[in-house]
Design a protein around this motif. Sequence first.
Motif, short mmCIF file in Angstrom:
data_model
loop_
_atom_site.label_atom_id
_atom_site.label_comp_id
_atom_site.label_asym_id
_atom_site.label_seq_id
_atom_site.Cartn_x
_atom_site.Cartn_y
_atom_site.Cartn_z
N LEU A 537 33.01 28.24 36.13
CA LEU A 537 33.97 29.79 36.78
C LEU A 537 33.76 30.18 38.19
O LEU A 537 32.36 30.00 39.31
CB LEU A 537 32.86 31.36 36.58
CG LEU A 537 33.44 32.11 37.05
CD1 LEU A 537 34.48 32.82 36.45
CD2 LEU A 537 31.75 33.22 36.25
N VAL A 538 34.56 30.51 39.43
CA VAL A 538 34.52 30.38 40.62
C VAL A 538 34.77 31.50 41.09
O VAL A 538 35.97 31.91 40.77
CB VAL A 538 35.20 29.50 41.35
CG1 VAL A 538 36.09 29.23 42.11
CG2 VAL A 538 35.32 27.98 41.02
N LEU A 539 34.26 32.22 41.80
CA LEU A 539 34.63 33.41 42.22
C LEU A 539 34.01 33.73 44.11
O LEU A 539 33.06 34.79 44.14
CB LEU A 539 33.86 34.79 41.42
CG LEU A 539 33.99 35.13 40.15
CD1 LEU A 539 33.13 35.66 38.94
CD2 LEU A 539 35.49 35.46 39.94
N GLN A 540 34.28 33.03 44.91
CA GLN A 540 33.95 32.91 45.52
C GLN A 540 35.00 33.97 46.25
O GLN A 540 35.53 34.49 46.53
CB GLN A 540 34.82 31.29 46.36
CG GLN A 540 34.08 30.76 45.68
CD GLN A 540 34.75 28.83 46.51
OE1 GLN A 540 35.59 28.73 47.20
NE2 GLN A 540 33.80 27.96 46.07
N LYS A 541 34.02 34.41 47.74
CA LYS A 541 33.92 35.42 48.50
C LYS A 541 34.67 36.72 47.94
O LYS A 541 35.84 37.13 48.32
CB LYS A 541 35.63 34.99 49.24
CG LYS A 541 34.48 33.49 50.27
CD LYS A 541 35.85 33.46 51.42
CE LYS A 541 35.29 32.11 52.04
NZ LYS A 541 36.48 31.71 53.04
#
Length: 994
Positions: A537-541
Motif C-alpha cells: 500500500l502506497v499513499l505518499q504525499k
Amino acid sequence: MADGGRMKGVQGAGGGAGDEGEGNEEAREELELALSLGRRGWHLPPRQEPAPRSLNWTAVLPEWNPDAAGSSQVAERALGGQSISSLAFHDMLGVDEEDEDRDLQNKRLRVRRFGEESPLHSGASATPFGSESSFLPISEECVHLKLSRFPEHELEFGLSLFPNDGSESPRDANNEKVDDAENSGGRNSEDVGIRMDLSDDLLHLIFSFLGQKDLCRAGVTCKQWRSASVHDDFWKCLKFENTRISLQNFVNICRRYPSVTELNLHGVINAETLVLEAIMFLRHLKTLTMGKGQLGEAFFLALAECPLLTALTVTDASLGSGIQEVTVNHDGLRELHILKCRALRISVRCSQLQILSLRRTGMAHVSLNCPQLLELDFQSCHKLSDNAIRQAATACPLLAKLDMSSCSCVTDETLRDIASSCPSLSVLDASNCPNISFESVRLPMLIDLRLLSCEGITSASMAAIAYSRLLEALQLDNCSLLTSVSLDLPHLKNISLVHLRKFADLNLRSPVLSYIKVSRCSALHRVSITSTTLQKLVLQKQESLSNLSLQCHNLIDVDLSDCESLTNAICEVFSDGGGCPMLRSLILDNCESLSIVELNSSSLACLSLAGCRSMTFLRLSCPNLQHVNLDGCDHLQSAAFCPVGLESLNLGICPKLSVLRIEAPNMSILELKGCGVLSEASINCPRLTSLDASFCRQLVDDSLTRMAEACPLIEHLILSSCLSIGIDGLSSLHCLHKLTLLDLSYTFLINLKPVFDSCPQLRVLKLSACKYLSDSSLDALYREGALPLLVELDLSYSSIGQNAIEDLLACCTNLVNVNLNGCTNFQELVCGSDDSSSVDMPVDFCPPSSSPIKSEEISERSGRLLEVLSCTGCPNIKKVVIPSIANFLHLSKISLNLSTNLKEVDLTCSNLFMLNLSNCSSLEVLKLDCPRLTNLQLLACTMLQEEELESAISRCSALEILNVHSCPKINALDFGRLRLVCPSLKRIQSSLIS
C-alpha cells in the motif's frame, strides 16, 4: 510496360541513346526490386547481339552500412558524392579493352572470405568476364539494383529468386546453358576462393535468422546458397513496407511463391494496383497490411479472391472515392483494423469477424453486420454521432469488449441500450466522455471499466458501478467531481485514483484486492481498506490523510511518506491486533504530526521515521525489527527499544535525547555519538562488540557500569568527550575481558590507573587532548610494564612532557604507532646510547661470516616494533636525531610537518619509506641515511640550502618523489644535479617548474 523495361539486367545497344539516358534518369529517381525467375517464371526478352562494349550494368551496390540502410545519400557518399549513372560492364569490372575478347566462360566469381573488401571499393580490378557468359555466374538468374535519392527510411535492396532445382545449369539471355567451373571442370585456382561447404540443414537453420534483403545478398554467393535462400520457408511472409517495387516484379514474386501467408505493403506506392494484379496468386494469404495511399471499392471487392484471409490492417489511407460507402465483405475475415483512415461511410459485413478496430478513423457513419463480433474499438472517432455508435454496438449481440474513449458525444442512453443489447460486455473504456455519468447503467458482466477524465462521474455513480459484481479493474483518474468512493466488490483486484481534487473518502472492501494507486488527491482524509490479498500500500504525499483503517491480513509493505496530517493513532493500525499481522516494512518519513510513536509488532522488520521532527517519544517492541532509520528526529527525548532484533543501531544526532533503553539480543554495533544530553542509558545487548558514545557529555559512571556488566563482549569502546566519566566508571571496565580499543580523548582524566588495572588486554589507547595528564600518569606504562599488548598510543595535543616521551619511546618496545601531534612540551627527539635499548646490537653491526645473524634476529633482540611516528604541529621541537644504534628497524613513516621551530633532522633508518617535513620553515640541517626512502616532502622549507639537500638525498638510493615546492633556496637549474646525485628520482615537485 515501362516497369518491365527497367527490369532488364542487361540492356543492348540497340536502344537509342535517348532511351538509355531516360533509363538512367529513372534509375536515379525510383528504387525497385528486380528479380529473375528462370524457367519457372517470366523471362527476359531475347538479347540482341551487340558489341561487348555496349553492355551496361544498371547499378552499383555500395558496401552495406546497417546504420544507414536505405539511404541514397549513403550510396552517393560511397561513390565520392557523385550521382549514380549507368556504367559500362567492362568498366565496372575493371577490364582492359585488349582483354574484352578473352573467353572466360569457364570462370566463376571468386568467393571472398568474410570481411574481404570488394574490388569495386578497394580499387583492385575484378575478375573479368567475356561477352559470351553472364555477368554473374547465375546467368539470367541475377540481381540488379537501382539506387535513387529517397529518404533514409526507404529500403534499398534487391531480390534474387532462383529455381529450387539446384541441378539446373544457369542460362543466358537466349535460354542457352552456360557452363561454369563446376560443370566444365575448367577451374582456375587463381580465381576460386575458399569453398564454403555447409550441410543443407545447417545452412537452412542459419538462413532462418535472415531477413529478405539479407537472403537476397546471400543468394548471389554460390549455387548452394542460391538454392537455400529461395526456399519456400523463408518467403511465406513478404514485407515490403516503405519499399518501391514494380508491378511486374510483385506479380512474379506472388507467382513464384503461391504459399505466401503474410503480406505487408504499408507505404508502397500503388499498393492497390499491386494487390489487384497479383490477387489471383495469393490464394493462401492470411494476413494483409496496407497503408498510406488510396484504396478504392475495387480493392475491398478483390479480397474475396483470398478465401483464407483472416486479418486485414489498413493504416493512414483514404478509403473509397470520398462520396460513396466503403464496404468490407468477407466471409473468412476474423480481424479488421482500419486505423487513422479517411472515409465518408464504412460498412462492414463479415459473418466471422471477431475483432474490429476503427480507431482514429474520420467517418460520419458506420454500419455493422458482424454477428460474431467480440471486440469493437471506436477510440477517437470524433465524427461519429451518439446514434451511430449506438446502432453499431447494439448490432453485435456477442460484444464483449468496447472502446469508445474520446467519443465526446456518447451519453448514458447509449450505454443503457448497449447494456441491454450486449449482455456479455465485460470490458468498457468510456474515458474522456464528458456526457457520461454512469448513474443508471447496469452492466452485470463487466470485468474491466475505465472512466478516466469523465467530468460527469460523481459519488452517485458508485451505486451503478457496485452493480457490476464481477468487476476486477476500475480506473477513475482525473474525475474532477468525484468526492468519495465506497465499493464492496468481491472480485475487485485493481483500482486507480489519480488527481482527484475533491476526493475525500475511500472505502474499499474486496477479498482479492491486490493493487491500489492513490496519488495527487490533496483532499483525501479518510481511507478504509479491507482485503485478504493486498500486499503493498502506497499513499505518499496525502497531506490531508488523518484517518486510516486497514484490515489486510497479507499486507507486507506500507509507504505513508509525507502524510503530514497523520496522528499518533496510526500506531495502533500497525501494531499487533491492528489489522496488519504480516506487516514487515513501514515508512513514515516526514510525517511531522507524529509526536509519540509506540509500535508493538511481532512481524515488523524495517521502520523508517526519517524527518519526523515533532516526535519526542519513541517506544518499539518489535522482536524481529532489523532496520530503523531515525535521521532528522532531532527533537527525540526518550527512546526505548525493548526488545528489538536489531544488529546495529545508529541514533545519529539526537541532541535532546536524555533517556535510552535498549534490549537487543542480536545487536553488535551501537552508535550514540551526538546524544549530548544523554544521562540515563540502560543497554542490555549481550552480543555488543562496538559502542561509540562520543560527545555524550552527561553520561555518568552508573550508566557505564551497567552497560559494561550487560555487554561483556565489547571490544571497541569510544568515550571521547564523555566528560562525566570518572574513576568508578573506568574501574567497571574490568568486566570487558575482550576490550582492545579504548578512546578517552577530550576528557578531564588525571589518573589512568583504573585503565591500567582493568584493561590489561588493551591494544589501542587514545588520550588525545587530555590536557590534565601529567608525566606521572604514564609511569606505569614504561616503568611497571602496564598494558603489555599495547601497540598504538595517541597522545596528541596532551600536556605530556619531554622526559615521559623519551621514556615511552625507549621502554615501550611493543608500540607500533605513536601519535604525538601538537605536543607543546615535546622539544627534541634524540635516540642514542643513553636509551635503555642502547645495549642492543646496532643495525650496522656485521657479525663474522662464520656465524651469520639475520635482521629478524636483530629485531627480536632489539624489541623495537615502532613503524609510524607522527609529530605533526609540535611547535617547540627543534631537533630529531635517530642514529643506527637506536635500532628502529621497522620505522617506515615519520611525520614532522608544521613543526616550525625544527632546525635539525638526522635520520639513519634502514626501513623508512616516507618522511614529511613540510612547512618546517626553520629547517637548516638535513642528514639522511635511508636506503629505502621513496617519498620526501619538503614543502615550504624556506631555510633549507640546495647543498644540504643534495648531500641528504645522496644516500637515499630509492628516492622517487621529492617535493621542494616553495623552497626559495632550491634552484630549478640545479635539478639536473639532484638527479645525478640520486638517479632514482622520478618526480620533483617545485613551484619553479612550469
